[in-house]
Design an enzyme around this catalytic site. Structure first.
Site, mmCIF file in Angstrom:
data_model
loop_
_atom_site.group_PDB
_atom_site.id
_atom_site.type_symbol
_atom_site.label_atom_id
_atom_site.label_comp_id
_atom_site.label_asym_id
_atom_site.label_seq_id
_atom_site.Cartn_x
_atom_site.Cartn_y
_atom_site.Cartn_z
ATOM 1 N N THR A 158 0.828 -1.203 0.000
ATOM 2 C CA THR A 158 0.000 0.000 0.000
ATOM 3 C C THR A 158 0.872 1.267 0.000
ATOM 4 O O THR A 158 1.926 1.302 0.613
ATOM 5 C CB THR A 158 -0.886 -0.015 1.259
ATOM 6 O OG1 THR A 158 -1.764 -1.126 1.159
ATOM 7 C CG2 THR A 158 -1.693 1.263 1.392
ATOM 8 N N GLY A 197 3.274 -3.173 8.861
ATOM 9 C CA GLY A 197 3.501 -3.388 10.287
ATOM 10 C C GLY A 197 4.969 -3.667 10.553
ATOM 11 O O GLY A 197 5.585 -4.468 9.855
ATOM 12 N N GLU A 440 -6.293 -5.596 4.879
ATOM 13 C CA GLU A 440 -6.411 -6.823 4.065
ATOM 14 C C GLU A 440 -7.630 -6.772 3.145
ATOM 15 O O GLU A 440 -8.348 -7.758 2.997
ATOM 16 C CB GLU A 440 -6.464 -8.076 4.946
ATOM 17 C CG GLU A 440 -5.177 -8.398 5.668
ATOM 18 C CD GLU A 440 -3.998 -8.574 4.714
ATOM 19 O OE1 GLU A 440 -2.918 -8.099 5.073
ATOM 20 O OE2 GLU A 440 -4.158 -9.143 3.626
#
Lengths: 676, 676
Positions: A158, A197, A440
Site C-alpha cells: 500500500t 507493520g 487486508e
C-alpha cells in the site's frame, strides 16, 4: 484504606451458582470448541507455560505509558514471547514447529502482545509470500534468515495515495542493464509506502511491490526484496527515508511505517523471480498465472476472519461474566436488585453475540477446509475452486470483521460505565477488531469482489452450467423463486435468507443491465450499482453462515456429541436464526409471505430463546476456555470478583500515587487563589 | 527529505472546484445553522480571539504523552480557556456573562479542551444543581464561590455498585443531634462514589447524594455539600479517601474520580435545604415536589443531545472533505482514479450522516424551546408539561447519542486506513460521543422511561383524554390504524414511522397485559416486556425527529430562506426519510402495504437523492462553519491538503526523532545477533 487484599480468593457466589446450575458440561463444550481433547490439553499446557510468570501489575500499567514507552514495551514483550516459545519448542519437541513459530501470533499469546506484535506481518505475511514468490535459491538466501529471526522483514505494498487499486501504485523499479541492478524510486509523497507493520522501527528488510520498467517500458507489478536498514547499526540505508506513521486508535506498539526511496539500487537477483523473471540482458519472462501473486493475501484474509471471531468470543466471555455478577435495577420492587443478566434487555445485548461467535467460528472452519483443499489442488495445477475460495474468504472476512466489531462494541456498552474503563480491555479489543474492516482489503471493496462472483454464478446458472457449492442455492432459487408456506422451521429461515440473497442478486443484475442498456460500459454500470451489489454480497455471506450453522448443529456431526451439548447448540442456533430473521425481515418479506401472526410468533420465540439460554450462558463462555491473561479484563476474570478488581485498578492508576498532583501546584492552585 | 513546507498554502483544487460548483450559498446555510447572522459573526469573533495563538504542534503531541502528562495538560489547557474567556468578557462586556462562563464548555472551545475539561461537571451540573437545591443563603455561601472559581466542586451521585437505580444508593448521612452535624459514610466498596468528573484530582468540594437518616430512620435521598480537600494544600480532608478511576477509552484528562467517606462530619447547614429541611432538633420537613431534585439532570440531558449531534456534524465535515480530495479505484478504467465521493457506496456512507446531523439538530431546537417554556411554567408552579419534557429529553438524548456515535464510526471507517490514525481525530470524537450512550442515564434505562410515557399516553388516548403534542399522533392512530394508499410522499413516510411507533406501542401493551393476566405485577410484566417497550420508545423518538424535520423544512420557516437553500434542505430531508424508511421497512410493512414496485422506487430514490446531493455536500459541511482547530483533523482542514498533512503528522511522531529507537539497542538487536 483498602489494599491489594481486597480481591477475594474465592469465586463470586453468583458466578458459582451459574456454573453449578448449567444443563451441560462446559468441559465437553470446551473440547468441542477446541476441536478435540488433545488440542484443548495442548492449549492449556501452552498457556500454563507461557503465563506462569505473567506480571499483571506490569501489564496493567502499559496504557498509562507515553507512546514511546508503549512502542518499546511491544518490541520487548514480543521478543520475550519469541524467546519463550523457542525455549518451549526445544524442551518439548526440538526440531518441530508446533510451538515456534506456529504459536507466535496465535490467540493463546494475545495477552502477552497487549500493545500489538511488531513482527506480526513478518510471520503472518512475509514468510508465506517469500515461499510463494522466491525461487528456491532466493528462499534459501532471504526466507531462511527471516525464519531464523536473524533479520526482520515486512511487506510493503500500500502507498499513501494508493491502496485498493493496485494498478495505481506509483513506486517504480527501473532495470539498469549497465550495472545489472534495479533502481527503486518513490517519486511523490503519494507513492510513499504506507502502513506495513513493523516497518517504522523494527524491519531491516522489506518486500516491496513496485512497477517494473525495462527500457522505460512498463511490465506491471513485481516484488523486490529491499534492505532498508543496516543489519549491524539499524541505521536507514542510503536513499531510504523510513519512519512510523503517527499514533493510531489501536495496535499502538506495531510501528506501522512509511518508506520513501530515492535511487535505491539493488542487485537484479533481489527481484522475486519464481513466476516472472528479468534476465541479465534485460529480457523479460512473464508469470504464467497472475493471480498467484495474491494467494498469500487470501490466506491472511482467512486468518483475519478467525481472529476477529475469537475477539468477539473474548468480549462475550467478559460481558457474560460481568452480567452474571453485576446487580442493578429491581425487576420486582419487593426483591433485591437482580443480576443484570436477568433483565431481558441485557440478555438481548449479550446472548446473540455468543451465538454469533459460534456461527462465525463454524463458518471459518468450513473456509479453512476449503482453503486447504484448494491449496492442494493448486499444487496439482488445478485452479478450479480458486474463484469460490476467493469469494468465500472475502465474504467471511467482511462479515466476521463487521459483525465481530459491532458485537464487541455492543457488549462493551452492555457493561455500562465500567465498560468504558481501559482496564475492561473491551475498548482495546474493539479498536483492534474494527481495524480489520479496513485492512487486508477494505470491506466494501471486498464485497464488490464477492458480487462479481455472484453475478458470474447467476449467469452460469441461467445457462445451466454447474455452480460452486457455496453458490449452488442460486440455481435452485432461479427455478423456484416462490417461497413455499412459511412454517418457521430452521430450514425455512435459512431458505428465506438464501432466497433474499438470490433476490438481491437478481435485482442488482437487473439494475446493472438497465444501466448498460442506457449505454454505460459494464464496469461503469457495476460501479453505479455498487449499493445493490454490496447488499447482495452481504446477504450471500449471511446465508452461507446460517446454512453452515444449521448443518453443523443438526447434521451428522451431532451424533458425536451428547444430547445435553446438542441441546445448547440448538438453542444458540435458534437464537441466531430467529434474531437474524427478524433483523433482516424487510428483505425476507420480499421473498416470503409472513403474516403479522408469524411475526408475533418470531418475537415470542426470540424472547423464549433468551430465557432458555439464560441458565447456560456462563457455562458456554467458560467453554470458550480463555485464560484470565488472554481476557485481560477486570470485568471478565474467571472468579467474577468484578467490583473489587475495578477498585483495585483505580488504586493502581499512577495518578493516585501522590495525594496532590503537580497540576494543582502549577495551574489550579494559583488560579483559584488569584480569584479570591 | 520533505520538511514542514510540504503543506501547500493553497486550497486543494478538487475542494475548490466543489465549492465553486455548489448550487447555493454556504454562507446562507451557515447563518441559518447558527440561528442568525449576528450569532454567526459572534461565533467567528470568539474563535478568532480564542485560537489566535493556537499552537498546532503542541496539540498534535498531546496523545503521545504519558497519561499523567495528558491529565496535567487537560488542567492547564482548561484553566487557560477560563482565563482567556474572562479576559474576553472584560474586554467586550464587563459584568456580562455571554463569554464567561457561558462559553467555557461550548463547542466553540472544543479544540482547546482536547483531552476533556475537568471542570465540565462544575459548570454544566454543579452550578445549576446548587441553584435549584440551595436556600438563597446557602447559594451565597457555596454557589457564589464556585461561580468565582475560588473553589472547585463536582456532583457525586453514582456509586461503584449503584447507578441507574437511585434508591439503591448506599452512602448514608446520619444526623448527630448532639453536635448538630451530619456524619457521612460509605460503608462498603460498592458504596464508594464513582465517576464524578474532576473529582479525582481537581475538586475540593462535592455535592454528595446520600441516604439521610435521623435517629436511624431513613428519610430518603438528599444532597450534602462536602469539602473533600483542603483549600490551601489540596490534601484530602480527614476521613476522605479520594482518587481517580483509572484510564478510560476517552476523556483522558477529566480525572473522573472516586470518593470514600469514613465518619466525615459536616455542619447541619451543609445539607442543601431549599426543598427539604432538617431542623436543629432533628425534626424533618419533607420536600413538596420530589421530581425537582432531578430537574438539573434533565437540562444536562438536553445539552448531551445537542453536543453529540454537533460531534456528528464535525465528523461529517471531516469525512466529506476527505472524500472530495481522496482519489481511489477507477469507475471507468479509461479515466484516472476519481474522487471517492463519486463512488455511490461512499456517498451512502457519508451523505446520510450529514442529513442526520440536521435532523437531530432541528429536533434539539424543538426540545430546547420546550425546556425553556417548561422551566418558566415550573417557576409559575405549573408542572403540566414536565412529563412530556422528561420523555422527549430522554428520547432525544438516546437517539442523538446512539445515531451520532454510530454515524461517527461509519464516517471514520469511510476514511479507510487514514481514519484509523489518531490525528484524524475521528477516534477521539467517537470515544467521547459513545460515552454519552451511558452517562446521564444509560440509554436502555431512558428508553424504558420513555415507554412509560407512551403507555400512559396510549391509555389516556383510549380514554379520550388529551395528549401532549409530541404524543398526539397516538390518538390519530388509534382511531384509524389502517394506512391509506402509499404515495411515497414525505408525509407518507413520516406517517408510516408514526404508525409503526404506535403499532409497536400497542403490541408492547398487549404483551404487558398478557403477562399481567398471567399474574405478574405491572412492574414485573413491564420488565419482562422490556424488549418491545424499548423498541416502541425508539420508534417514537424516530417518528418525532422525522416529523419535526419535515415541519422545519417545508413549514412556514421555509419562507425566510432562499429557494436555493430550501432546495438543498429538501434534498437532505428526502435522503433522511427515504433512507430511514428503507432501514425500518420491516416494521413499516406491518402497518402499510408497500408492493415490490414501491420498494424498488424507494431504492431508486435513495440513489437519486445521493446523486442530487453530490455537487452540494462540500458546501453544506462548510456551512456548519467549524474552524480547523475545532475539527482538529489532518483529514478535515478547510484547505483539503490531506496527504501532505498525513505525511507531516507522521514526521512529527516523537518516535521519528531518532533514526534508531532504544528498543533496537536493548531488545531487537541483541536478539537478532544471538540468532546468527
Amino acid at each position: 484504606m483498602p489494599s491489594k487484599s481486597i480481591i477475594p480468593k474465592t469465586v463470586n457466589p453468583d458466578l458459582q451458582r451459574e456454573r453449578d446450575g448449567a444443563s451441560f458440561s462446559s468441559e465437553e463444550f470446551a473440547i468441542w470448541w477446541a476441536g478435540c481433547a488433545e488440542k484443548l490439553k495442548f492449549n492449556r499446557g501452552v498457556r500454563e507455560y507461557m503465563y506462569k510468570d505473567f506480571d499483571y501489575d506490569e501489564y496493567t500499567q502499559v496504557f498509562y505509558m507515553s507512546y514511546e514507552d508503549i512502542c518499546e514495551f511491544a518490541v520487548k514483550s514480543s521478543i520475550n514471547v519469541a524467546k519463550k516459545l523457542r525455549q518451549l519448542q526445544s524442551e518439548r519437541n526440538p526440531g518441530g514447529n508446533e510451538y515456534w513459530p506456529t504459536l507466535f501470533e496465535e490467540p493463546e499469546m494475545w495477552g502477552l502482545h497487549l500493545a500489538g506484535n511488531p513482527f506480526h506481518v513478518m510471520f503472518m505475511v512475509v514468510l508465506r509470500a517469500l515461499k510463494t514468490q522466491c525461487t528456491p535459491e532466493q528462499y534459501e538466501e532471504f526466507g531462511a534468515r527471516v525464519e531464523r529471526f536473524e533479520v526482520t522483514a515486512t511487506y510493503a505494498q500500500t502507498e499513501l495515495g494508493h491502496s485498493s487499486h493496485l494498478r495505481g501504485l506509483e513506486t517504480r523499479a527501473d532495470f539498469d542493464r549497465a550495472t545489472d541492478e534495479f533502481v527503486l524510486n518513490t517519486p511523490t509523497i503519494s507513492s510513499y509506502k504506507w502502513w506495513p507493520g513493523g516497518l517504522g522501527h523494527c524491519s531491516n528488510y522489506a518486500m516491496v511491490m513496485a512497477q517494473l520498467y525495462i527500457d522505460d517500458q512498463l511490465k506491471g507489478l513485481h516484488l523486490f526484496y529491499v534492505q532498508v536498514r543496516e543489519e549491524d547499526t539499524h541505521e536507514p540505508r542510503p536513499g531510504i527515508h523510513i519512519g512510523e506513521l503517527s499514533k493510531k486508535i489501536g495496535f499502538l506498539g506495531v510501528n506501522n511505517g512509511f518508506l520513501g526511496m530515492k535511487n535505491v539500487r539493488i542487485p537484479r537477483s533481489r527481484m522475486l523471480m519464481r513466476h516472472a523473471q528479468v534476465q541479465r540482458d534485460g529480457s523479460y519472462v512473464k508469470s504464467p498465472v497472475d493471480a498467484l501473486t495474491y494467494f498469500s493475501m487470501l490466506a491472511t484474509r482467512c486468518i483475519v476472519a478467525r481472529n476477529t471471531t475469537l475477539s468477539l468470543a473474548t468480549a462475550a466471555t467478559i460481558a457474560t461474566r460481568f452480567s452474571a455478577v453485576r446487580r442493578q435495577s429491581p425487576i420486582d420492587p419487593r426483591l433485591p436488585e437482580p443480576q443484570i443478566i436477568d433483565h431481558v434487555t441485557q440478555q438481548l445485548k449479550v446472548f446473540p453475540e455468543i451465538a454469533t461467535s459460534l456461527a462465525l467460528r463454524l463458518a471459518y472452519d468450513y473456509l479453512w477446509d476449503l482453503f486447504n483443499v484448494t491449496s492442494s489442488d493448486i499444487d496439482q495445477g488445478n485452479y478450479e475452486r480458486l474463484a469460490e475460495l476467493h469469494a468465500l474468504s472475502c465474504a467471511l472476512k467482511v462479515m466476521s470483521s463487521n459483525d465481530s466489531a459491532a458485537g464487541i462494541e455492543r457488549l462493551r456498552l452492555a457493561c455500562g460505565g465500567l465498560g468504558y474503563l481501559a482496564a475492561s480491555n473491551l475498548g482495546n479489543l474493539y479498536a483492534n477488531t474494527v481495524a480489520a474492516c479496513t485492512y487486508e482489503g477494505e470491506n466494501t471493496v471486498l464485497l464488490l469482489q464477492v458480487s462479481r462472483f455472484l453475478l458470474k454464478s447467476w449467469r452460469a446458472a441461467e445457462g445451466g452450467a454447474p455452480l460452486a457449492p457455496t453458490a449452488s442455492y442460486l440455481a435452485g432459487m432461479q427455478q423456484n423463486a416462490d417461497f413455499k408456506v412459511w412454517t418457521g422451521s430452521w430450514a425455512d429461515m435459512v431458505n428465506a435468507m438464501q432466497l433474499a440473497a438470490a433476490n438481491k442478486t437478481s435485482l442488482a443484475l437487473r439494475s446493472l443491465c438497465n444501466r448498460m442498456d442506457k449505454g454505460e460500459s459494464e464496469k461503469v454500470a457495476a460501479s453505479h450499482t455498487g449499493i445493490q451489489l454490496t447488499q447482495a454480497a452481504e446477504f450471500h455471506a449471511r446465508a452461507f453462515v446460517c446454512h453452515n450453522f444449521l448443518t453443523e448443529v443438526t447434521g451428522p456431526k451431532s451424533k458425536t456429541r451428547t444430547s445435553a451439548l446438542n441441546r445448547v447448540l440448538e438453542q444458540l442456533l435458534e437464537l441466531y436464526l430467529v434474531n437474524g430473521t427478524l433483523k433482516h425481515m424487510s428483505d425476507i418479506l420480499r421473498v416470503a409471505s409472513l403474516t403479522d401472526v408469524h411475526l408475533g410468533q418470531l418475537q415470542a420465540r426470540l424472547e423464549a430463546a433468551l430465557t432458555k439460554l439464560r441458565p447456560d450462558v456462563v457455562a458456554i463462555v467458560d467453554g470458550f476456555d480463555f485464560g484470565d491473561e488472554q481476557l485481560n479484563s477486570i470485568l471478565g476474570f474467571f472468579d467474577g470478583n468484578v467490583l473489587e478488581r475495578v477498585f483495585d485498578a483505580a488504586l493502581k492508576s499512577p495518578m493516585n500515587r501522590k495525594p496532590v498532583p503537580k497540576s494543582f501546584h502549577e495551574h489550579l492552585g494559583p488560579f483559584m487563589k488569584s480569584n479570591i
